[in-house]
Scaffold this motif. Sequence first.
Motif, PDB file in Angstrom:
ATOM      1  N   ALA A  65      26.071  29.396  13.446  1.00  0.00           N
ATOM      2  CA  ALA A  65      25.888  30.700  13.980  1.00  0.00           C
ATOM      3  C   ALA A  65      25.013  31.464  12.839  1.00  0.00           C
ATOM      4  CB  ALA A  65      27.184  31.461  14.473  1.00  0.00           C
ATOM      5  N   ALA A  66      23.763  32.072  13.425  1.00  0.00           N
ATOM      6  CA  ALA A  66      23.086  32.363  12.207  1.00  0.00           C
ATOM      7  C   ALA A  66      23.786  33.516  11.360  1.00  0.00           C
ATOM      8  CB  ALA A  66      21.824  32.863  12.808  1.00  0.00           C
ATOM      9  N   GLY A  67      24.601  34.413  11.835  1.00  0.00           N
ATOM     10  CA  GLY A  67      25.180  35.354  11.294  1.00  0.00           C
ATOM     11  C   GLY A  67      26.452  34.705  10.293  1.00  0.00           C
ATOM     12  N   GLU A  68      26.665  33.551  10.452  1.00  0.00           N
ATOM     13  CA  GLU A  68      27.766  32.885   9.581  1.00  0.00           C
ATOM     14  C   GLU A  68      27.134  32.411   8.234  1.00  0.00           C
ATOM     15  OE1 GLU A  68      31.091  33.928  10.334  1.00  0.00           O
ATOM     16  OE2 GLU A  68      31.330  32.008   9.470  1.00  0.00           O
ATOM     17  N   LEU A  69      25.902  32.188   8.099  1.00  0.00           N
ATOM     18  CA  LEU A  69      25.228  31.717   7.071  1.00  0.00           C
ATOM     19  C   LEU A  69      25.524  32.317   5.507  1.00  0.00           C
ATOM     20  CD1 LEU A  69      21.374  31.039   7.331  1.00  0.00           C
ATOM     21  CD2 LEU A  69      23.343  29.254   7.204  1.00  0.00           C
ATOM     22  N   LYS A  70      25.524  33.511   5.842  1.00  0.00           N
ATOM     23  CA  LYS A  70      25.840  34.393   4.408  1.00  0.00           C
ATOM     24  C   LYS A  70      27.325  34.412   4.168  1.00  0.00           C
ATOM     25  CE  LYS A  70      26.169  38.552   7.284  1.00  0.00           C
ATOM     26  NZ  LYS A  70      25.974  37.988   8.695  1.00  0.00           N
ATOM     27  N   HIS A  71      28.186  33.844   4.857  1.00  0.00           N
ATOM     28  CA  HIS A  71      29.509  33.466   4.635  1.00  0.00           C
ATOM     29  C   HIS A  71      30.037  32.389   4.156  1.00  0.00           C
ATOM     30  CE1 HIS A  71      30.685  37.355   6.775  1.00  0.00           C
ATOM     31  NE2 HIS A  71      29.745  37.058   7.678  1.00  0.00           N
ATOM     32  N   GLY A  72      28.998  31.642   3.702  1.00  0.00           N
ATOM     33  CA  GLY A  72      29.316  30.270   3.035  1.00  0.00           C
ATOM     34  C   GLY A  72      28.106  29.612   3.020  1.00  0.00           C
ATOM     35  N   PRO A  73      27.627  28.785   4.228  1.00  0.00           N
ATOM     36  CA  PRO A  73      26.922  27.821   4.445  1.00  0.00           C
ATOM     37  C   PRO A  73      25.397  27.985   3.743  1.00  0.00           C
ATOM     38  CG  PRO A  73      27.816  28.384   6.584  1.00  0.00           C
ATOM     39  CD  PRO A  73      28.161  29.160   5.727  1.00  0.00           C
ATOM     40  N   ILE A  74      24.909  29.430   3.495  1.00  0.00           N
ATOM     41  CA  ILE A  74      23.783  29.747   2.879  1.00  0.00           C
ATOM     42  C   ILE A  74      23.630  28.938   1.464  1.00  0.00           C
ATOM     43  CG2 ILE A  74      24.398  31.781   1.606  1.00  0.00           C
ATOM     44  CD1 ILE A  74      21.876  33.105   2.824  1.00  0.00           C
ATOM     45  N   ALA A  75      24.987  28.503   0.577  1.00  0.00           N
ATOM     46  CA  ALA A  75      24.957  27.928  -0.579  1.00  0.00           C
ATOM     47  C   ALA A  75      24.172  26.525  -0.412  1.00  0.00           C
ATOM     48  CB  ALA A  75      26.320  27.849  -1.010  1.00  0.00           C
ATOM     49  N   LEU A  76      24.116  25.852   0.819  1.00  0.00           N
ATOM     50  CA  LEU A  76      23.704  24.698   0.706  1.00  0.00           C
ATOM     51  C   LEU A  76      21.991  24.722   0.760  1.00  0.00           C
ATOM     52  CD1 LEU A  76      25.568  23.510   4.285  1.00  0.00           C
ATOM     53  CD2 LEU A  76      25.515  22.482   2.033  1.00  0.00           C
ATOM     54  N   LEU A  77      21.385  26.087   0.773  1.00  0.00           N
ATOM     55  CA  LEU A  77      19.986  26.271   0.753  1.00  0.00           C
ATOM     56  C   LEU A  77      19.226  25.844  -0.536  1.00  0.00           C
ATOM     57  CD1 LEU A  77      19.467  29.289   3.242  1.00  0.00           C
ATOM     58  CD2 LEU A  77      19.380  26.646   3.713  1.00  0.00           C
ATOM     59  N   GLU A  78      18.113  25.157  -0.643  1.00  0.00           N
ATOM     60  CA  GLU A  78      17.726  25.130  -1.877  1.00  0.00           C
ATOM     61  C   GLU A  78      16.215  24.903  -1.354  1.00  0.00           C
ATOM     62  OE1 GLU A  78      18.783  20.529  -2.913  1.00  0.00           O
ATOM     63  OE2 GLU A  78      20.115  22.189  -3.771  1.00  0.00           O
ATOM     64  N   GLU A  79      15.437  24.581  -2.553  1.00  0.00           N
ATOM     65  CA  GLU A  79      13.676  24.591  -2.322  1.00  0.00           C
ATOM     66  C   GLU A  79      13.607  23.207  -1.121  1.00  0.00           C
ATOM     67  OE1 GLU A  79      12.152  26.983  -3.652  1.00  0.00           O
ATOM     68  OE2 GLU A  79      10.557  26.214  -2.641  1.00  0.00           O
ATOM     69  N   GLY A  80      12.959  23.748  -0.188  1.00  0.00           N
ATOM     70  CA  GLY A  80      12.596  22.759   0.717  1.00  0.00           C
ATOM     71  C   GLY A  80      13.294  22.201   1.827  1.00  0.00           C
ATOM     72  N   VAL A  81      14.582  22.705   1.934  1.00  0.00           N
ATOM     73  CA  VAL A  81      15.511  22.091   3.020  1.00  0.00           C
ATOM     74  C   VAL A  81      15.176  22.827   4.357  1.00  0.00           C
ATOM     75  CG1 VAL A  81      17.958  22.627   3.772  1.00  0.00           C
ATOM     76  CG2 VAL A  81      17.815  22.090   1.477  1.00  0.00           C
ATOM     77  N   PRO A  82      15.085  21.921   5.267  1.00  0.00           N
ATOM     78  CA  PRO A  82      14.512  22.257   6.593  1.00  0.00           C
ATOM     79  C   PRO A  82      15.366  23.134   7.376  1.00  0.00           C
ATOM     80  CG  PRO A  82      13.976  19.909   6.352  1.00  0.00           C
ATOM     81  CD  PRO A  82      15.117  20.255   5.258  1.00  0.00           C
ATOM     82  N   VAL A  83      15.289  24.174   7.605  1.00  0.00           N
ATOM     83  CA  VAL A  83      16.041  25.159   8.803  1.00  0.00           C
ATOM     84  C   VAL A  83      15.202  25.335   9.982  1.00  0.00           C
ATOM     85  CG1 VAL A  83      17.424  26.998   8.929  1.00  0.00           C
ATOM     86  CG2 VAL A  83      17.143  26.061   6.633  1.00  0.00           C
ATOM     87  N   ILE A  84      15.830  24.816  11.208  1.00  0.00           N
ATOM     88  CA  ILE A  84      15.458  25.055  12.360  1.00  0.00           C
ATOM     89  C   ILE A  84      16.102  26.225  12.918  1.00  0.00           C
ATOM     90  CG2 ILE A  84      15.059  23.900  14.542  1.00  0.00           C
ATOM     91  CD1 ILE A  84      14.682  21.436  13.383  1.00  0.00           C
ATOM     92  N   VAL A  85      15.215  27.027  13.394  1.00  0.00           N
ATOM     93  CA  VAL A  85      15.896  28.541  13.762  1.00  0.00           C
ATOM     94  C   VAL A  85      15.497  28.683  15.202  1.00  0.00           C
ATOM     95  CG1 VAL A  85      15.946  31.184  13.454  1.00  0.00           C
ATOM     96  CG2 VAL A  85      15.173  29.458  11.665  1.00  0.00           C
ATOM     97  N   ILE A  86      16.539  28.950  15.990  1.00  0.00           N
ATOM     98  CA  ILE A  86      16.085  29.110  17.408  1.00  0.00           C
ATOM     99  C   ILE A  86      16.213  30.772  17.729  1.00  0.00           C
ATOM    100  CG2 ILE A  86      17.079  28.810  19.847  1.00  0.00           C
ATOM    101  CD1 ILE A  86      18.324  26.493  17.207  1.00  0.00           C
ATOM    102  N   VAL A  87      15.299  31.183  17.939  1.00  0.00           N
ATOM    103  CA  VAL A  87      14.815  32.678  18.207  1.00  0.00           C
ATOM    104  C   VAL A  87      14.877  33.048  19.754  1.00  0.00           C
ATOM    105  CG1 VAL A  87      13.267  34.622  17.756  1.00  0.00           C
ATOM    106  CG2 VAL A  87      13.316  32.511  16.504  1.00  0.00           C
TER     107      VAL A  87
END
Length: 616
Positions: free
Chosen positions: A502-524
Amino acid sequence: MCGIMGYVGEKQALAVVVDGLRRLEYRGYDSAGVAVVSGGQLETRKKAGKLANLESLLGSDPLPESVIGIGHTRWATHGGPTDANAHPHVSEDGKVAVIHNGIIENFAELRDELTQAGVTLRSETDTEVVAHLLAAILPSTGMDLAEAMRLVCRRLSGAFTLVALHSDIPDVVVAARRNSPLVVGRGIGENFLASDVAAFIAHTRHAIELGQDQVVEITRDQITVTDFYGVPAEVTEYEVTWDASAAEKGGYETFMAKEIAEQPKAVADTLLGRVDAAGLLKLDEMRLTEAQLREIDKVVVIACGTAYHAGMVAKYALEHWTRLPCEVELASEFRYRDPVVNVRTLVIAISQSGETMDTLMAMRYAREQGARVLAICNTQGSTIPRESDAALYTHAGPEVAVASTKAFLTQLVACYLVALFVAQVRGNKFGDEISAIVRDLSDMPRKVDLVLDTSEEMKALAAELKDAPSVLFIGRHVGFPVALEGALKLKELAYMHAEGFAAGELKHGPIALLEEGVPVIVIVPSPTGRGLLHEKIVSNIQEVRARGARTIVIAEEGDESVVPYADHLIRIPACPTLMQPLVATVPLQVFAAAMAAAKGHDVDQPRNLAKSVTVE
Ligand code: M6R
């Protein structure tokens, strides 16, 4: 999990059985085997690996001609996928051959008993005990094979479909079922047994449902069904509506590619005949009265895997349209947590196969608590709709690829129909509101067709991303289950780390997975639907981009607000917020299949999986 086929008639049994196994191979493909009786001798061939391995063995070591045979494709439970563990299993005297789907829970006890009686078991399977138990009964008691099977079944616990042949009884195939699928095909001068009708629809469309704890004996001209105590059973015969060619690849490289392409039609077929001239819903086949629907005070959806994701979308639609509280639960968790369900709860069990054991057990539990169960199912005659109070069939046609595609879209449609129908009956919406939503739904096949145009872009993207160590998916509202579904597809087909959030949950933990070039597919979500929702996700795209992620944005035609933040922009047709999963999922299916193909994986039969999970 395993595919089972039995035949007796006038044709060459081996050809019929192997052809049936090919159509059932999606159920399991760790090993395969066949047995025939010829000249009073039982002959078997079996081989670890896919059916093709068995076929090449049969090429170098052919079986004699025969008009009676059984065959099996396996998804290993007890014992690894070896030649020895492949079915059929044969008794020590070489006279009885048995194939099995399910798990015999008391097999260790039976195995010890047999070992003490001097029997040498040659495999690590639970199945082999049945061959020895049948062989032990038959010569001494003068029983026939069906009687012996009934006696053995009464000693077994767990889930099983068993099919047996005996070399001294060359005109009879016997089968039994408890908690595991088995259908009978009635032909002219020939009869069939199979895990599902796909195995025999090329020969006959007349099928018979077998009930729980029943034994069936087939000869060329007769089908006899009893319970485990020999009491004759009444059977329900039905006409299979699926077309034999529907279970063929029809020129596509994979079943999955064909099934993705069939989605506009599958969605249209699932809507067909369910709307009256006034644009209101008529779901008479559902077998729940309006009074019963008015009594409901809560809805609980139970399902597994992709069907669970359809259930998550159903929650949004149900709560929005009916104002009834709705819970969605993984079927495998449901009965272990003492859920609060009672006579006023409507439980919706979603299952493509209608045989998923976790869903079946959860549903039975709900019924024991007094809840009414409505099944949303794709497979006629399967156990889940049969045991439910009501059923609504999706009309996706046979889904052969292990990864669910068209079944998912039609499950979504069925969920919308149920939610809207409940709203109609309970008066939550005016007739003109219902018919306006129905009009939107009726336009969805066209939009699903349009979104297929993104396929080439998705394939090109897969070629670029095939070596990415991980892909993340984010969405909000109904975009969240779409994100989960996109990740599940990628895991099961491309064997790679993929997660949906859930996009709102990212900042509660999973955002730590992000680094240069990691593909993130966003459903808008639609910008015209819920403004706030759209605004929030545009911020989420910026958040991930700011941390170096490569953003692949799936957004509606005309949504210009996302353009500055998208490394790749995939356009989908504009549609009402709740219906967006019908189009947003399709590019993700194509992407997962293309990633798998780019990595050289089998798209239709991914490793370790089976189409129908009939064990808990
Ligand atoms: O037959 P069912 O719908 O009950 O199956 C449920 C899941 O096993 C199934 O959706 C599974 O997750 C698919 N392989 C996913 O593509």
